[in-house]
Design a protein around this motif. Sequence first.
Motif, short mmCIF file in Angstrom:
data_model
loop_
_atom_site.label_atom_id
_atom_site.label_comp_id
_atom_site.label_asym_id
_atom_site.label_seq_id
_atom_site.Cartn_x
_atom_site.Cartn_y
_atom_site.Cartn_z
N ARG A 194 0.74 -1.20 -0.12
CA ARG A 194 0.12 0.05 0.00
C ARG A 194 0.93 1.15 -0.02
N GLU A 195 1.91 1.25 0.87
CA GLU A 195 2.67 2.58 0.68
C GLU A 195 3.82 2.48 0.66
N LEU A 196 4.68 1.54 1.08
CA LEU A 196 6.39 1.59 1.05
C LEU A 196 6.96 1.45 -0.31
N ALA A 197 6.19 0.52 -1.01
CA ALA A 197 6.92 0.28 -2.37
C ALA A 197 6.65 1.25 -3.41
N PRO A 198 5.78 1.83 -3.62
CA PRO A 198 5.54 3.04 -4.21
C PRO A 198 6.35 4.26 -3.90
N LEU A 199 6.47 4.34 -2.56
CA LEU A 199 6.91 5.66 -2.01
C LEU A 199 8.29 5.47 -2.14
N VAL A 252 9.07 7.27 -17.80
CA VAL A 252 9.36 7.16 -16.36
C VAL A 252 8.25 6.81 -15.57
N CYS A 253 6.70 7.11 -16.06
CA CYS A 253 5.56 6.79 -15.48
C CYS A 253 5.56 5.30 -15.74
N LEU A 254 5.56 4.69 -16.97
CA LEU A 254 5.39 3.29 -17.05
C LEU A 254 6.50 2.55 -16.48
N MET A 255 7.72 3.00 -16.34
CA MET A 255 8.48 2.12 -15.57
C MET A 255 8.28 2.37 -13.99
N MET A 302 5.68 2.02 -12.70
CA MET A 302 4.49 1.20 -12.38
C MET A 302 5.29 -0.12 -12.44
N CYS A 303 6.06 -0.37 -13.37
CA CYS A 303 6.82 -1.63 -13.44
C CYS A 303 7.70 -2.10 -12.13
N LEU A 304 8.40 -0.86 -11.98
CA LEU A 304 9.42 -1.07 -10.91
C LEU A 304 8.72 -1.21 -9.47
N THR A 305 7.54 -0.50 -9.39
CA THR A 305 6.69 -0.77 -8.08
C THR A 305 6.05 -2.32 -7.84
N LEU A 306 5.75 -2.90 -9.02
CA LEU A 306 5.52 -4.17 -8.94
C LEU A 306 6.64 -5.09 -8.41
N VAL A 307 7.95 -4.80 -8.85
CA VAL A 307 9.00 -5.54 -8.38
C VAL A 307 9.18 -5.06 -7.21
N ALA A 308 9.17 -3.88 -6.73
CA ALA A 308 9.51 -3.45 -5.45
C ALA A 308 8.46 -4.23 -4.51
N ASP A 309 7.27 -4.40 -4.81
CA ASP A 309 6.54 -5.18 -3.92
C ASP A 309 6.73 -6.33 -3.60
N VAL A 310 7.25 -7.13 -4.57
CA VAL A 310 7.83 -8.65 -4.35
C VAL A 310 8.90 -8.51 -3.60
N LEU A 311 9.93 -7.60 -3.85
CA LEU A 311 11.12 -7.58 -3.19
C LEU A 311 10.95 -7.26 -1.71
N GLY A 312 10.01 -6.30 -1.68
CA GLY A 312 9.60 -5.91 -0.23
C GLY A 312 9.20 -7.14 0.57
N LYS A 357 -0.87 4.99 -7.55
CA LYS A 357 0.39 6.13 -6.98
C LYS A 357 1.37 6.20 -7.82
N ALA A 358 1.99 5.17 -8.25
CA ALA A 358 3.10 4.89 -8.86
C ALA A 358 3.25 5.79 -10.12
N PHE A 359 2.19 5.74 -10.90
CA PHE A 359 2.14 6.49 -12.20
C PHE A 359 2.19 8.02 -11.81
N ALA A 360 1.25 8.36 -10.75
CA ALA A 360 1.25 9.55 -10.46
C ALA A 360 2.67 10.28 -9.68
N PHE A 361 3.21 9.49 -9.22
CA PHE A 361 4.47 9.99 -8.54
C PHE A 361 5.53 9.98 -9.98
N GLY A 362 5.53 9.05 -10.80
CA GLY A 362 6.21 9.36 -12.01
C GLY A 362 5.87 10.49 -12.62
N MET A 363 4.58 11.14 -12.76
CA MET A 363 4.40 12.35 -13.36
C MET A 363 4.88 13.34 -12.58
#
Lengths: 261, 282
Positions: A95-100, A149-152, A154-164, A202-208
């Motif tokens: 919810r929070e840490l991976a996108p942030l 950056v926005c698309l990546m 989103m991809c990186l956040t998915l990776v971050a979810d798994v790694l977290g 959130k990841a998309f918005a942060f990328g923007m």
Amino acid sequence: MVFRLIGAMGHRALVLVEEVGQMGLLARRTAGQLTRMRSEPVALQMIRFGIRAIPIVCLVNLFVGMIVAVSMSEILHSFGAISRTAQIVAVSVTRELAPLMTAIVMSGFAGAAIAAEIGTMTVNEEILALEASALSPVRFLVLPRMLGVCLMMMCLTLVADVLGMFGGYVVGTAMLEIGSSTYIAINNEAVKFWDIPKGLVKAFAFGMIITLVACRQGLKAAGGALGVGRATTNAVVISIVLIIAANLCFAILFNWTLAGP
Amino acid sequence: MTTRQIRNQEAEQSGTATTEPEIVVRTRNLIKRFEGREVLHGIDLSVRRGETLVVMGASGCGKSTLLRCLLGAHAPDEGTVELFGKDIHALGRREMDDVRKRFGILFQSGALYSSMTVGENVALPLKEHTDLSKDMIDLMVKVKLELVGLREAEDLLPSQISGGMAKRAGLARAIALDPELLFYDEPTSGLDPIMTGIIDGLIMDLARTMNVTSVVVTHDLKSAFRVADRMVVLNEGRIVAEGMPHEIKGHTDPFVRRFIQGPIEAKTAIFPRSALERGTAG
């Protein structure tokens, strides 16, 4: 003295409002160029800022997952609910840490690079040369970077979810003596389907935010190398502040306003 | 047939060709201020088709600001800037882009896009503003680079070429779309005499062979007198002299005389005149 302080604060507030307004205008101009978008430059930016950021994003989020697990273990142990570490790690990460954390890493990785690159182009009159040739800097420079950056993100956040979550799993199973199957079962139960898409929004918005701030700072750079340095620093600082502020807005929106499903 | 020749043919067919060349660039009472400080004080100038106008003046006199106003990069605080008979600061974005496609600019540093090769720099306007095939664009790029003597640098990055080569590459990019009007910002500054001669030759050739209207902003006197059909001298944001090169040479304005002939004696902080006189007397 007091009046001078109030005046200075008012001036800073006006500058901030103007800056946000200028970023809004830049976002509108960028959206206006969407129909003329080409895939090749976007792919190039995705490789440049996304693929190369994977190792650092993985490492940071692995550590974040581990830190959450270690930090919560003492309290949960006192309640006799040590196995709930998996639940806390899963919820806080997705919810929070991976996108942030991914956004903060990317603001340093991509935001600084974009601001420096566009800032250098501005002070070297390359932006003026583009405009004088009837070529839009927004279309050529801002749009591919923003989409990349926005698309990546989103991809990186998915990776971050798994790694977290994996970081939590490592600590849970190796240090807190939670059984592997138990940890995985609690983790899977804790992660709700909608947590992942919410994190991606959130990841998309942060990328923007990262690209808008970096491009705006780069485009208004002036004064040679000093100006480029200032633009780069401002891009990182402003984007981190705005990302955290935006995360608060999302937390309110998702947890209070859109609590379901 | 080049786009320029097509335009000329269209003009002749529509009967717009006249004996008196049309005014391509005109400013009327152009005033520009920065943070309340007036940099240009009511500039009135005009450039006719095919003419080469040189704008001269000391550093900080407003030459670059004037050039940026002419390009549409700075909006004037008062007065108007007209290119091809259109007030450019009253135009919409699309109309302004149509005007921009009719002129080229050579920047002081060349301002080549650093992420692209020299060839890609020249090809970019052709790719974006024409329907030419890739083969035709490649051919056009080779022709333009050949024209400025840079055929061998097509695949090099801007960081791999010298300052003089960057200027020539910038010129090749500026003429990619066969513009009717060319702006030159300090085209010979920082160049050795041989390269200066080459750039001057290119400016004159373009004006003579392609009837390009040119506005050259410079403080290089030798180069200015070589390429100019007409000259204006700026001092502190005002035009202090205007005329043919021989008229400027014989101008009586004290600033113009000082600017052209150079100060007879320089007053510096290191060797003030009084100290020098004392030294001589002693």
